[in-house]
Design a protein around this motif. Structure first.
Motif, short mmCIF file in Angstrom:
data_model
loop_
_atom_site.label_atom_id
_atom_site.label_comp_id
_atom_site.label_asym_id
_atom_site.label_seq_id
_atom_site.Cartn_x
_atom_site.Cartn_y
_atom_site.Cartn_z
N GLY A 202 -18.22 14.12 14.53
CA GLY A 202 -18.75 13.07 13.72
C GLY A 202 -18.60 11.63 14.54
N GLY A 203 -19.03 10.72 13.66
CA GLY A 203 -18.78 9.40 14.21
C GLY A 203 -18.40 8.42 13.19
N SER A 204 -17.70 8.85 12.16
CA SER A 204 -17.39 8.07 11.02
C SER A 204 -16.11 7.13 11.32
CB SER A 204 -16.83 8.96 9.96
OG SER A 204 -15.70 9.73 9.92
N ILE A 205 -16.21 6.02 10.89
CA ILE A 205 -15.28 4.94 11.29
C ILE A 205 -14.17 4.90 10.16
CG2 ILE A 205 -15.15 2.27 11.38
CD1 ILE A 205 -17.94 2.09 12.18
N MET A 206 -13.02 4.74 11.08
CA MET A 206 -11.72 4.53 10.32
C MET A 206 -11.36 2.88 10.05
SD MET A 206 -9.14 7.56 11.06
CE MET A 206 -7.79 7.27 10.13
N GLU A 207 -11.28 2.21 8.89
CA GLU A 207 -11.20 0.91 8.96
C GLU A 207 -9.65 0.59 8.80
OE1 GLU A 207 -12.94 -3.02 6.28
OE2 GLU A 207 -14.03 -1.00 6.35
N TYR A 208 -9.02 0.11 9.37
CA TYR A 208 -7.69 -0.26 9.55
C TYR A 208 -7.33 -1.44 10.15
CZ TYR A 208 -6.52 1.23 14.22
OH TYR A 208 -6.66 1.29 15.59
N LYS A 209 -6.04 -2.22 9.84
CA LYS A 209 -5.62 -3.27 10.55
C LYS A 209 -4.07 -2.93 10.51
CE LYS A 209 -5.60 -5.49 5.95
NZ LYS A 209 -6.11 -6.66 5.06
N ILE A 210 -3.56 -3.91 11.76
CA ILE A 210 -2.14 -3.91 11.97
C ILE A 210 -1.52 -5.45 11.47
CG2 ILE A 210 -0.21 -3.64 13.57
CD1 ILE A 210 -1.87 -1.24 13.31
N GLU A 211 -0.80 -5.30 10.54
CA GLU A 211 -0.11 -6.54 10.13
C GLU A 211 1.22 -6.65 10.16
OE1 GLU A 211 -3.56 -7.88 6.78
OE2 GLU A 211 -1.46 -7.49 6.22
N LYS A 212 1.75 -7.80 10.52
CA LYS A 212 3.55 -7.86 10.46
C LYS A 212 3.86 -8.18 9.14
CE LYS A 212 6.11 -8.78 13.64
NZ LYS A 212 6.69 -7.77 13.88
N TRP A 213 4.69 -7.63 8.22
CA TRP A 213 5.18 -8.02 7.07
C TRP A 213 6.63 -8.55 7.04
CZ3 TRP A 213 3.13 -3.64 3.49
CH2 TRP A 213 1.52 -3.97 3.39
N GLU A 214 6.93 -9.46 6.23
CA GLU A 214 8.54 -9.49 6.32
C GLU A 214 9.17 -8.70 5.37
OE1 GLU A 214 8.87 -13.73 4.62
OE2 GLU A 214 8.08 -14.50 6.38
N SER A 215 10.40 -8.53 5.42
CA SER A 215 11.06 -7.52 4.43
C SER A 215 10.78 -8.00 3.12
CB SER A 215 12.64 -7.85 4.94
OG SER A 215 13.29 -9.06 4.67
N MET A 216 10.71 -6.87 2.49
CA MET A 216 10.43 -7.22 0.77
C MET A 216 11.11 -6.00 0.12
SD MET A 216 6.67 -5.41 0.97
CE MET A 216 6.40 -3.79 1.91
N ASP A 217 11.28 -6.44 -1.24
CA ASP A 217 12.02 -5.56 -2.02
C ASP A 217 11.10 -5.03 -3.04
OD1 ASP A 217 14.53 -5.75 -1.21
OD2 ASP A 217 14.78 -7.83 -2.43
N LEU A 218 10.88 -3.85 -3.36
CA LEU A 218 10.08 -2.99 -4.32
C LEU A 218 10.70 -2.53 -5.40
CD1 LEU A 218 8.15 -0.92 -1.69
CD2 LEU A 218 7.50 -3.17 -2.31
N LEU A 219 10.04 -2.89 -6.59
CA LEU A 219 10.74 -2.47 -7.86
C LEU A 219 9.97 -1.28 -8.38
CD1 LEU A 219 12.53 -3.20 -10.30
CD2 LEU A 219 10.71 -4.56 -11.14
N VAL A 220 10.67 -0.12 -8.72
CA VAL A 220 10.06 1.30 -8.85
C VAL A 220 10.66 1.86 -9.86
CG1 VAL A 220 8.88 1.28 -6.39
CG2 VAL A 220 11.16 2.39 -6.66
N HIS A 221 10.13 2.96 -10.42
CA HIS A 221 10.63 3.91 -11.46
C HIS A 221 10.67 5.28 -10.38
CE1 HIS A 221 11.57 6.41 -14.81
NE2 HIS A 221 10.37 7.20 -14.60
N ALA A 222 11.75 5.55 -9.92
CA ALA A 222 11.68 6.42 -8.85
C ALA A 222 12.54 7.76 -9.41
CB ALA A 222 12.45 5.88 -7.74
N LYS A 223 12.20 8.89 -8.43
CA LYS A 223 12.87 10.10 -8.60
C LYS A 223 12.69 10.79 -7.43
CE LYS A 223 11.82 14.46 -11.17
NZ LYS A 223 10.90 15.35 -12.22
N ASP A 224 13.78 11.74 -7.19
CA ASP A 224 14.17 12.53 -6.04
C ASP A 224 13.22 13.65 -6.19
OD1 ASP A 224 15.72 10.88 -4.71
OD2 ASP A 224 17.44 11.97 -5.03
N PHE A 225 12.42 14.10 -4.92
CA PHE A 225 11.54 15.22 -5.00
C PHE A 225 11.96 16.10 -3.69
CE2 PHE A 225 9.07 12.34 -7.22
CZ PHE A 225 8.44 12.88 -8.42
N ASN A 226 11.60 17.50 -3.84
CA ASN A 226 11.87 18.20 -2.86
C ASN A 226 10.38 18.40 -1.90
OD1 ASN A 226 11.62 21.00 -1.49
ND2 ASN A 226 13.61 21.14 -2.25
#
Length: 279
Positions: A123-147
């Motif tokens: 094909g010839g389809s375009i992947m739209e993406y960008k590269i950005e530098k992000w500072e360190s961050m904290d994420l708040l999540v409801h999490a669980k371990d998965f296999n």
């Protein structure tokens, strides 16, 4: 990392161990990947899980050997890792469409040959993406371990449970967070939530995941969720990673569900993965 060579090396390892007991962690270790990372890459590039590949190849080889007529069913069953002729017969018949006894008598059997992964130009389809530098961050999540081997079915159920329990009333739920390096072996952490700065405090049942400063590749996904996200993951591994000047950093990756109707054909979401330039 040369993804095509890495997956082909993993296939070689599996082929050498068709008659041995090997785990997902064993295969991943053989190519220096985490179990999660390998499971996802292999599945996206081949269309089946490593466990499915091993099962089909073993049953194909077993069928070929039974068709020669000289081997006993119990010997073939034990050779390819089955505890009993009964469990082998059940698996063999499901895959082949005929029983081991019928295969020995000359009934036609299926055979799945060894896989080889190659890059193809389509094909010839375009992947739209960008590269950005992000500072360190904290994420708040409801999490669980998965296999890694069962997460494909369990994570959608986790999202359903999240909404059924109205956890979204405590914390916005626009991020799907996969923390690959927080645990060992086949287990990884997956969470639903937001940036910690969006909420005051840490509600009960939630936790903080710290993400260091990275360069991020951000891929735009257009279409109903989760289909558009899943399709983009496949394109990242099949089209972008093999030729990009960047490689993945095996840490945290994000699925960012932007405001809008997730069922809409023009709904926009994002996949965000930490990357570094190849040496």
């Amino acid at each position: 990392m040369d993804w095509v060579r890495t997956i082909n090396d993993a296939i070689e390892y599996m082929e050498q161990n068709l008659t041995n007991e090997v785990t997902l962690a064993d295969i991943a270790k053989s190519v220096n990947l985490s179990a999660f990372h390998f499971q996802r890459a292999f599945t996206l590039l081949t269309g089946m899980t490593p466990a499915e590949y091993l099962r089909k190849r073993r049953l194909s080889q077993a069928g070929s050997e039974l068709a020669k007529g000289s081997e006993k069913v119990i010997d073939i069953a034990l050779k390819y890792g089955y505890d009993s002729p009964e469990s082998f017969t059940k698996a063999f018949t499901r895959f082949q469409g005929v029983s081991p006894a019928q295969a020995k008598k000359g009934e036609p059997i299926q055979f799945m040959s060894r896989y080889t992964v190659r890059i193809t130009i389509e094909g010839g389809s375009i992947m739209e993406y960008k590269i950005e530098k992000w500072e360190s961050m904290d994420l708040l999540v409801h999490a669980k371990d998965f296999n890694a081997e069962t997460s494909e079915k369990e994570i959608p159920a986790f999202w359903n449970e999240y909404f059924a329990n109205k956890e979204y009333s405590k914390v916005p739920s626009y991020l799907g967070v996969c923390a690959q390096n927080k645990t060992n072996g086949n287990v990884f952490k997956y969470g639903i939530g937001c940036k910690a700065s969006d909420v005051k405090g840490v509600p009960e049942g939630f936790e903080i995941i710290h993400v260091p400063e990275y360069d991020w590749a951000i891929f735009k996904c257009v279409g109903p969720s989760p289909d558009a996200i899943q399709a983009m993951w496949e394109r990242i591994y099949k089209e972008w990673l093999p030729v990009a000047e960047y490689e993945l950093i095996p840490d945290v990756d994000l699925e960012n569900y932007l405001p809008g109707d997730p069922a809409s054909q023009d709904y926009v979401s994002e996949i965000c993965i930490p990357v570094k330039k190849k040496n």
